[in-house]
Every structure is written in C-alpha cells, then in structure tokens.
Design a protein around this motif. Structure first.
Motif, PDB file in Angstrom:
ATOM      1  N   GLU A   7       0.851  -1.173   0.000  1.00 18.32           N
ATOM      2  CA  GLU A   7       0.000   0.000   0.000  1.00 18.32           C
ATOM      3  C   GLU A   7       0.893   1.232   0.000  1.00 18.32           C
ATOM      4  O   GLU A   7       1.939   1.238   0.657  1.00 18.32           O
ATOM      5  CB  GLU A   7      -0.894   0.024   1.244  1.00 18.32           C
ATOM      6  CG  GLU A   7      -1.752  -1.210   1.431  1.00 18.32           C
ATOM      7  CD  GLU A   7      -2.470  -1.188   2.783  1.00 18.32           C
ATOM      8  OE1 GLU A   7      -3.319  -0.305   2.981  1.00 18.32           O
ATOM      9  OE2 GLU A   7      -2.138  -2.043   3.630  1.00 18.32           O
ATOM     10  N   PRO A   8       0.503   2.290  -0.703  1.00 15.66           N
ATOM     11  CA  PRO A   8       1.413   3.434  -0.858  1.00 15.66           C
ATOM     12  C   PRO A   8       1.701   4.191   0.432  1.00 15.66           C
ATOM     13  O   PRO A   8       2.758   4.816   0.547  1.00 15.66           O
ATOM     14  CB  PRO A   8       0.681   4.332  -1.860  1.00 15.66           C
ATOM     15  CG  PRO A   8      -0.753   3.936  -1.774  1.00 15.66           C
ATOM     16  CD  PRO A   8      -0.745   2.478  -1.475  1.00 15.66           C
ATOM     17  N   PHE A   9       0.794   4.129   1.407  1.00 20.01           N
ATOM     18  CA  PHE A   9       0.958   4.939   2.608  1.00 20.01           C
ATOM     19  C   PHE A   9       1.774   4.269   3.710  1.00 20.01           C
ATOM     20  O   PHE A   9       2.069   4.900   4.725  1.00 20.01           O
ATOM     21  CB  PHE A   9      -0.407   5.331   3.170  1.00 20.01           C
ATOM     22  CG  PHE A   9      -1.259   6.126   2.219  1.00 20.01           C
ATOM     23  CD1 PHE A   9      -0.711   7.158   1.476  1.00 20.01           C
ATOM     24  CD2 PHE A   9      -2.599   5.849   2.052  1.00 20.01           C
ATOM     25  CE1 PHE A   9      -1.483   7.902   0.589  1.00 20.01           C
ATOM     26  CE2 PHE A   9      -3.377   6.573   1.181  1.00 20.01           C
ATOM     27  CZ  PHE A   9      -2.826   7.608   0.446  1.00 20.01           C
ATOM     28  N   PHE A  10       2.131   3.006   3.520  1.00 16.88           N
ATOM     29  CA  PHE A  10       2.804   2.275   4.592  1.00 16.88           C
ATOM     30  C   PHE A  10       3.984   1.473   4.049  1.00 16.88           C
ATOM     31  O   PHE A  10       3.967   1.040   2.889  1.00 16.88           O
ATOM     32  CB  PHE A  10       1.823   1.311   5.283  1.00 16.88           C
ATOM     33  CG  PHE A  10       0.525   1.949   5.685  1.00 16.88           C
ATOM     34  CD1 PHE A  10       0.495   2.937   6.662  1.00 16.88           C
ATOM     35  CD2 PHE A  10      -0.659   1.577   5.074  1.00 16.88           C
ATOM     36  CE1 PHE A  10      -0.696   3.537   7.030  1.00 16.88           C
ATOM     37  CE2 PHE A  10      -1.859   2.171   5.431  1.00 16.88           C
ATOM     38  CZ  PHE A  10      -1.884   3.164   6.413  1.00 16.88           C
ATOM     39  N   PRO A  11       4.988   1.230   4.890  1.00 15.54           N
ATOM     40  CA  PRO A  11       6.064   0.325   4.492  1.00 15.54           C
ATOM     41  C   PRO A  11       5.500  -1.071   4.203  1.00 15.54           C
ATOM     42  O   PRO A  11       4.354  -1.368   4.557  1.00 15.54           O
ATOM     43  CB  PRO A  11       6.990   0.314   5.723  1.00 15.54           C
ATOM     44  CG  PRO A  11       6.654   1.554   6.477  1.00 15.54           C
ATOM     45  CD  PRO A  11       5.195   1.795   6.232  1.00 15.54           C
ATOM     46  N   PRO A  12       6.288  -1.933   3.569  1.00  8.83           N
ATOM     47  CA  PRO A  12       5.789  -3.272   3.235  1.00  8.83           C
ATOM     48  C   PRO A  12       5.217  -4.011   4.441  1.00  8.83           C
ATOM     49  O   PRO A  12       5.797  -3.987   5.536  1.00  8.83           O
ATOM     50  CB  PRO A  12       7.025  -3.986   2.687  1.00  8.83           C
ATOM     51  CG  PRO A  12       7.900  -2.891   2.186  1.00  8.83           C
ATOM     52  CD  PRO A  12       7.681  -1.732   3.106  1.00  8.83           C
ATOM     53  N   ALA A  13       4.085  -4.687   4.242  1.00  2.00           N
ATOM     54  CA  ALA A  13       3.458  -5.448   5.327  1.00  2.00           C
ATOM     55  C   ALA A  13       4.374  -6.558   5.828  1.00  2.00           C
ATOM     56  O   ALA A  13       4.288  -6.966   6.994  1.00  2.00           O
ATOM     57  CB  ALA A  13       2.127  -6.028   4.839  1.00  2.00           C
ATOM     58  N   ALA A  14       5.274  -7.027   4.969  1.00  2.00           N
ATOM     59  CA  ALA A  14       6.208  -8.093   5.363  1.00  2.00           C
ATOM     60  C   ALA A  14       7.099  -7.668   6.520  1.00  2.00           C
ATOM     61  O   ALA A  14       7.593  -8.519   7.272  1.00  2.00           O
ATOM     62  CB  ALA A  14       7.068  -8.510   4.168  1.00  2.00           C
ATOM     63  N   TYR A  15       7.298  -6.365   6.692  1.00  2.00           N
ATOM     64  CA  TYR A  15       8.134  -5.900   7.799  1.00  2.00           C
ATOM     65  C   TYR A  15       7.566  -6.331   9.148  1.00  2.00           C
ATOM     66  O   TYR A  15       8.319  -6.621  10.082  1.00  2.00           O
ATOM     67  CB  TYR A  15       8.258  -4.372   7.782  1.00  2.00           C
ATOM     68  CG  TYR A  15       9.154  -3.803   6.710  1.00  2.00           C
ATOM     69  CD1 TYR A  15       9.810  -4.609   5.785  1.00  2.00           C
ATOM     70  CD2 TYR A  15       9.361  -2.421   6.618  1.00  2.00           C
ATOM     71  CE1 TYR A  15      10.618  -4.066   4.808  1.00  2.00           C
ATOM     72  CE2 TYR A  15      10.174  -1.870   5.651  1.00  2.00           C
ATOM     73  CZ  TYR A  15      10.797  -2.685   4.741  1.00  2.00           C
ATOM     74  OH  TYR A  15      11.609  -2.142   3.776  1.00  2.00           O
ATOM     75  N   ASP A  16       6.240  -6.332   9.262  1.00  2.00           N
ATOM     76  CA  ASP A  16       5.620  -6.726  10.537  1.00  2.00           C
ATOM     77  C   ASP A  16       5.937  -8.187  10.852  1.00  2.00           C
ATOM     78  O   ASP A  16       6.238  -8.534  11.996  1.00  2.00           O
ATOM     79  CB  ASP A  16       4.108  -6.520  10.484  1.00  2.00           C
ATOM     80  CG  ASP A  16       3.730  -5.045  10.378  1.00  2.00           C
ATOM     81  OD1 ASP A  16       4.513  -4.205  10.845  1.00  2.00           O
ATOM     82  OD2 ASP A  16       2.656  -4.745   9.819  1.00  2.00           O
ATOM     83  N   ARG A  17       5.866  -9.038   9.830  1.00  2.55           N
ATOM     84  CA  ARG A  17       6.167 -10.456  10.033  1.00  2.55           C
ATOM     85  C   ARG A  17       7.645 -10.650  10.363  1.00  2.55           C
ATOM     86  O   ARG A  17       7.996 -11.402  11.287  1.00  2.55           O
ATOM     87  CB  ARG A  17       5.790 -11.255   8.773  1.00  2.55           C
ATOM     88  CG  ARG A  17       6.210 -12.721   8.827  1.00  2.55           C
ATOM     89  CD  ARG A  17       5.860 -13.446   7.538  1.00  2.55           C
ATOM     90  NE  ARG A  17       6.356 -12.771   6.350  1.00  2.55           N
ATOM     91  CZ  ARG A  17       7.613 -12.825   5.925  1.00  2.55           C
ATOM     92  NH1 ARG A  17       8.516 -13.505   6.610  1.00  2.55           N
ATOM     93  NH2 ARG A  17       7.969 -12.194   4.822  1.00  2.55           N
ATOM     94  N   ILE A  18       8.510  -9.955   9.636  1.00  4.71           N
ATOM     95  CA  ILE A  18       9.944 -10.080   9.881  1.00  4.71           C
ATOM     96  C   ILE A  18      10.281  -9.603  11.291  1.00  4.71           C
ATOM     97  O   ILE A  18      11.038 -10.249  12.024  1.00  4.71           O
ATOM     98  CB  ILE A  18      10.733  -9.281   8.827  1.00  4.71           C
ATOM     99  CG1 ILE A  18      10.527  -9.883   7.434  1.00  4.71           C
ATOM    100  CG2 ILE A  18      12.223  -9.245   9.173  1.00  4.71           C
ATOM    101  CD1 ILE A  18      11.032  -9.014   6.303  1.00  4.71           C
TER     102      ILE A  18
END
Length: 401
Positions: free
Chosen positions: A15-26
């Motif tokens: 999504e353009p407004f947030f860093p990659p969602a994968a960061y939360d999992r990492i």
C-alpha cells in the motif's frame, strides 16, 4: 555444499501509505534478517526501533561508501559514490568537517526567518496552479516546483529549469541507473554548481553558496571541488525526499477527509500532522546504509565486522513497541522521536527546514484549494517503486471552478 538462499531485498510496498506489510512479520519472527540486494551482495536488515536507533548512533557503524560490503542498493550507486565521495557517505572526521559547513545554516532560528520567503514562493506556485488547465499533475507543477524553487532560493541557484533538478535526482536515486548514468547526471549538476560558485566568489549575494564560498574557500576549509560536491548532495538529498513527502502527503490527505477537516478547523495542528505523516509514510525507508567495523549484536543476532547492515527506518517507525497503533495518524502522539530523519551523527541537518517546507506546502495547497480532488482513484496514481525514496511519479488532481 549448497550456497545460502537469501530472501530478496528491497520489498515492494503493498500500500502506498505504509512500508511493506512483510516488515511486521519479519519484526515479529526474525527481526534481524540476512537478505540479498539487487547487486547480488548479502546484507543484514534491522526492523526493530531499538535496534535501528542503536545502529544509527554507533560509531562502529560506518557510512563510508568505499567499504567492500557497503550495502548499495543499485549497481551504479557505489561506483559513482567512490568517484564523487558524497559527504553523507563518509565517516568522521571528513563527514564532520562537511557537516559543520551546513549545520549552522539550518538552525531553527534561520529556518523561521526563511518561512515568510517560503510562504510567498509557495503561494505564487498555488497561483500558477490556478492558471493551468485541469486536470493538473501535482508532481511537476507543485511538489517538484516547491522544493526546487525553495532550495534554489536558499542556495542562490538559478531556478530557470526546475525539471533539470528533477531529472538529476531521478537518475541518481534510481536503483536501475548504471554507474555511467549516475555519473553523467551528477556531472551535469557539478558543472552547474561549479559555475555558480565561481560567480558567487566574484559577485556574492545573500545566499548559502555566497556565504560558504566567501568564508570557507579563502580559509582553505574545503576545496572548490569538495564544496561543489557537498552542495550537490545537499540539493539531491533534501529535494527528493521533500518532494515525495509533499505529493504523498497530499494524496494521504485527499484520502482521509476527517484529518483534512481537523486541520482546516485547527491549523495550529499542522506541525503535529507533518511529523506523523513523516513517520507513517517513511518515504526514505532504506537510506540508512552502514558497514560494521566491529562485531555487534542486535536482538540476539550477532553480525560480524565488515558486514553490511541496513536500518529500515520505515520498519522502525512502525514498530508497535515504540509507536502503538503505528498506522494511525495521532496528532497527540507522545513517546520516542521517529527516525525518518535518521539519528546520531548522520541525522539530517535539514530536518527543520524540511518540516517547515512540507507544512507550508500542504497547508497552503488545501487552504487555497479546499475542493482539491484526485482524478480517478489511487489505482490511477503512478508510484516510484525503484527509487531510493518512495514517492509519486504522476498524480492528477482537479477542482471545481
């Protein structure tokens, strides 16, 4: 014996407004992760706020682009950096010497004194928007025009061709650019600035280039070539990220009517809104590139001396341990400072100017054109995914009347 298979980095935003969602999992599973960069080189990425902040403050985390395992994101970045030695990619004492040239020019008092000039320039650019046919691409006609006009006024650089500066930063900041393309773009900028320094030495004005050339060249603090390089890096680093923040910030506000209404009702809340937008949007997520000169341990993982490390600013800014409900714009948020401008000795010395410039640009745009709207939807916006700074390539807007 098989070679280690590493996950690829960078990771594209969902999504353009947030860093990659994968960061939360990492961050939850493997907060210190070894990855493979586009150059094929391995590096470590840090995703927790405490780890990233510690890295940025550590004198053993080198910013010297000449180090063999420097985690450059593009094939041409390190080669061009070795040739031009940008001071932001050096260590003390060289970095300190150059930083001292600029830090006094960006104090809160100097920035506040500059504010009326910025407001006048920005209001003139909003007037220019009204004179254009609609729809209007907000990137070249406003965001790029604002940042280029302001930095040119500050430095005393002629702003006759704002697209020249946009092209230079587009090429130099793209991960797809070759070393030859980066070198050619920087060569054009260095040539322009070299001529400007010579002109300001002969006929000084009330601007940054005149003051630096008049004070530091005769004293031998820097050479002319070093000053030109430092000015070029200041333009590139400051202009590109601020342009991205103005455009992406405008898009965020267009998509969040409640926040826009609150700022219309309470314009005194703009500074808090800008700071939260800087944290949430985190356009310069992977700019903190380092090489360890000593072994260090982050979140239980030991990284050896000589290895490349990237402190992910966006991941740190969205760490729920530091920022509860990290995706929310909270105008009353308390707690630690975000890391969008870095931290420690390499933190952005132009942060105060950037905050003021972003705030003036967004406040003036929505105050003067309250019925501004996006043409189409977010799916019609062209985003920059291959740049060192995430942002918007093209964004068409319109308004009634």
């Amino acid at each position: 014996m098989t070679s280690e298979v590493l996950p690829d980095f960078p990771i594209r935003r969902d999504e353009p407004f947030f860093p990659p969602a994968a960061y939360d999992r990492i961050r939850a599973q493997t907060p210190v992760l070894r990855v493979r960069l586009p150059t094929g080189r391995p590096a470590w990425v840090l995703t927790r706020y405490a780890d990233v902040r510690a890295l940025l403050a550590d004198p053993a985390a080198s910013s010297d682009i000449r180090r063999p395992n420097f985690p450059a994101m593009g094939a041409g970045e390190q080669e061009a950096g070795i040739r031009t030695r940008p001071f932001i990619r050096t260590d003390p004492p060289r970095h300190t010497r150059f930083r001292k040239l600029f830090v006094g020019e960006f104090t809160p008092r100097r920035v506040q004194a500059l504010r009326p000039t910025v407001e006048k320039l920005v209001d003139g650019l909003v007037d220019d928007l009204h004179s254009l046919g609609r729809p209007v691409d907000l990137v070249p006609h406003y965001a790029n025009a604002v940042t280029t006009t302001v930095v040119c006024a500050l430095l005393g650089v002629p702003a006759d061709d704002v697209e020249f500066f946009r092209d230079v930063t587009r090429v130099s900041g793209s991960r797809l650019s070759t070393s030859e393309q980066v070198g050619a773009a920087l060569g054009q900028l260095f040539s322009l600035l070299g001529g400007l320094v010579e002109a300001k030495r002969r006929t000084p004005g009330d601007d940054l280039v005149s003051r630096l050339a008049g004070e530091h060249l005769p004293a031998g603090t820097v050479t002319e070539q070093e000053l030109v390089s430092a000015l070029a890096m200041t333009i590139i680093a400051g202009r590109e990220t601020t342009t991205s923040m103005i455009t992406l910030g405008a898009l965020y506000l267009l998509e969040h009517a409640a926040l826009r209404a609150e700022l219309e009702r309470r314009p005194d809340r703009w500074p808090a809104a800008v700071d939260e937008l800087l944290r949430v949007l985190s356009v310069g997520d992977s700019l903190a590139l380092r090489v360890l000169t000593e072994q260090r341990t982050f979140s239980g993982t030991t990284i050896g001396a000589g290895e490349g490390v990237i402190g992910l600013l966006g991941a740190a800014n969205h760490d729920p341990d530091a920022f509860p409900r990290p995706r929310e714009i909270d105008l009353d948020r308390a707690g630690p400072a975000h890391l969008s401008f870095g931290h420690g000795g390499h933190s952005c010395f132009g942060a105060t100017l950037a905050r003021m410039e972003i705030g003036v640009a967004l406040e003036s745009l929505f105050r003067r054109i309250p019925e501004l709207s996006l043409v189409g939807g977010i799916a019609d916006v062209d985003f920059k995914h291959e740049s060192a700074t995430f942002g918007v390539e093209e964004m068409r807007v319109s308004w009634p009347g």
